[in-house]
Design a protein around this motif. Structure first.
Motif, short mmCIF file in Angstrom:
data_model
loop_
_atom_site.label_atom_id
_atom_site.label_comp_id
_atom_site.label_asym_id
_atom_site.label_seq_id
_atom_site.Cartn_x
_atom_site.Cartn_y
_atom_site.Cartn_z
N ASN A 378 1.05 -1.23 0.03
CA ASN A 378 0.04 0.03 0.09
C ASN A 378 0.80 1.09 -0.04
O ASN A 378 0.59 2.33 -0.83
N ALA A 382 1.14 4.09 -2.98
CA ALA A 382 1.01 5.33 -2.85
C ALA A 382 2.17 6.14 -3.30
O ALA A 382 1.87 7.21 -3.90
N SER A 386 2.30 8.80 -7.04
CA SER A 386 2.73 10.43 -6.65
C SER A 386 3.96 10.55 -6.87
O SER A 386 4.20 11.75 -6.79
N ASP A 400 -1.05 15.15 3.20
CA ASP A 400 -1.62 13.93 3.04
C ASP A 400 -0.84 13.18 3.82
O ASP A 400 0.25 12.41 3.58
N HIS A 402 -0.94 9.79 4.84
CA HIS A 402 -0.62 8.53 4.23
C HIS A 402 0.87 8.67 3.24
O HIS A 402 1.41 7.99 3.35
N LEU A 403 0.58 9.81 2.35
CA LEU A 403 1.74 9.92 1.40
C LEU A 403 2.90 10.23 2.12
O LEU A 403 3.86 9.92 1.79
#
Length: 492
Positions: A378, A382, A386, A400, A402-403
């Motif tokens: 995951n 990600a 990006s 973000d 998560h990023l």
């Protein structure tokens, strides 16, 4: 001479024939020979030997039958053949492997290529054996140690699994196969080097495979200058040798490089036999021929071992939809994609994890290990989605969370895919868990209540691994964890 040597000598003598059926060469056209006098005895696939007037012998195979003649495709150029030369019929193509073949380099006919004499084994085997009965085959077995962190964790290989290795030329697939041949868990390793450059054979044996890897291996080689018959036979010979050891109850690792050259050789043979191309230049029988070869690998029947196989595929321009790659993906139990761009930036092996799949998951891992695998994939996904924006400076940190985590963990996860593992699969998972904790991934992972102790093999002996401290693998101890880091269920 010991009992085994006497038995092999007896098999050599029993294979001698006082008389052979003889035909005569009547015409030579398009590199094939037409022979009369064998139509009533020859079968498709039988071996023939033409005795030339200059004293040489030209071997070949029956590729076409007619009422009054048979068509022979020779193993070498038919230069020197004359009309009327006698052609001896030698029957179906067979191979007779033995335990004394381990550590040797042979050609697809079982003849030694390493300069030392080699006797045939006791029992002959057909090159075109059928796979074990589907309903009687064993299931896939336990996860195997591979000597690489990526295959121990994110792309596990289990006993009896068949995996495709998809790569362009010069990306490092042969080096990866050599590493697996050295370090992967197996009793016997069989290499099929199909259409390789001749100068690379010795380099592969001495430098890539090494003395330790060669001590448990049999290398079957057909270099690029050999006829398509010999190159195609290389894969079948290697599979027959692997089946010999599987039937004895051994765990066999078969490494074939490459199926693409096997298919190209089959195309040349089929064209000589009159078959028309239908699938981007490949004849219609290509798909069945490849699937028949791959189906012979895998778990054996009750009381037998298993053939764990890695088939490499040459993909020109990283085209995963070209015919051979498309056929292999549908019949194998997973595929590993190697990317040239990753190799060019210096990471080996150049595995593109997001395009690779192991169909042994999720059964090959525990629930906690599957959580780790999903978390790592995951985060890598990600970052990959990006990456262009990040490199262009268009992303502001904190936009973000998560990023942000993916950016923090990317460098370590990328390096993890290149790590070698000398201890165990468990140690690889410990290392992966530590990487995710350092990046703050602990917030996305469940806390452990109470972990059972696990045993991890190491060079110094077994170590007890606990969620409350102690060793978690070489170089990773409990005091290196971040304070307050959440424990992972089932992972030390």
């Amino acid at each position: 001479m010991n009992d085994t040597g006497l038995a092999c000598l007896g098999a050599e003598i029993s294979d001698l024939r006082a008389a052979r059926i003889i035909g005569r060469v009547t015409s030579v056209s398009d590199a094939v020979l037409h022979i009369r006098g064998l139509a009533g005895a020859a079968r498709l696939g039988d071996r023939l030997c033409v005795m030339r007037t200059d004293g040489g012998a030209l071997w070949g195979e029956v590729v076409q039958l007619a009422q009054d003649a048979v068509t022979m495709l020779p193993d070498e150029t038919p230069a020197g053949v004359s009309l009327g030369d006698p052609a001896q019929l030698h029957g179906a193509a067979q191979i007779a492997p033995g335990d004394h073949w381990i550590g040797r380099v042979i050609d697809p006919h079982g003849r030694p290529l390493d300069g030392r004499p080699l006797m045939r084994g006791v029992d002959s085997r057909s090159l075109y054996a059928a796979p074990p009965a589907p309903a009687q085959r064993n299931r896939l077995g336990a996860r195997l140690e591979t000597g690489m962190a990526a295959f121990n964790t994110l792309l596990p290989i289990v006993r009896g699994q068949r995996v495709g290795l998809f790569a362009g030329s010069g990306v490092g697939k042969s080096r990866l196969l050599g590493h697996l041949g050295q370090h992967m868990q197996a009793d016997v390793v069989v290499f099929a080097l199909i259409g390789e450059r001749g100068r690379e054979l010795r380099e592969f044996i001495e430098d890539v495979l090494g003395q330790e890897g060669m001590a448990r291996s049999i290398v079957v080689a057909a270099t690029s200058d050999r006829s398509p018959l010999v190159r195609r036979r290389c894969a079948w010979t290697a599979m027959s040798v692997a089946e010999h050891f599987r039937d004895q109850g051994n765990e066999v690792l078969l490494l074939a490089d490459s199926v693409t050259r096997f298919a190209e050789a089959h195309r040349e043979v089929a064209t000589a036999a009159g078959e028309l191309p239908s699938l981007r230049g490949f004849p219609a029988t290509t798909s069945h021929t490849i699937m028949s070869l791959c189906e012979r690998a895998g778990p054996g029947a009750a009381g037998q071992g298993a053939i764990t196989a890695v088939f490499s595929v040459l993909v020109a321009g990283s085209d995963m939809d070209e015919p051979i790659a498309d056929i292999l993906r549908g019949v194998l139990d997973g595929h590993v994609v190697m990317d040239r761009a990753i190799a060019e930036r210096g990471r080996y092996p150049a595995i593109d994890l997001l395009r690779s799949v192991s169909r042994s998951l999720p059964e090959a891992a525990t629930a906690a290990e599957n959580e780790l695998i999903a978390q790592a994939r995951n985060l890598l996904g990600a970052y990959n989605r990006s990456e262009t924006m990040l490199r262009a400076g268009l992303y502001v940190e904190g936009s973000d969370p998560h990023l942000d985590m993916a950016v923090r963990v990317w460098a370590e996860l990328d390096a993890f895919l290149a790590e070698q593992e000398t201890v165990s699969c468990q140690n690889s998972f410990d290392r992966l868990a530590l990487i995710l904790r350092r990046a703050g991934a602990k917030r996305a992972l469940p806390a452990s209540k109470k972990m059972a102790h696990k045993t991890v093999a190491s060079p110094e002996g077994s170590q007890r691994v606990s969620s409350r401290g102690g060793e978690v693998g070489p170089g990773v101890t409990a005091d290196q964890r971040e304070p307050g880091a959440a424990e992972l269920p089932g992972v030390g």
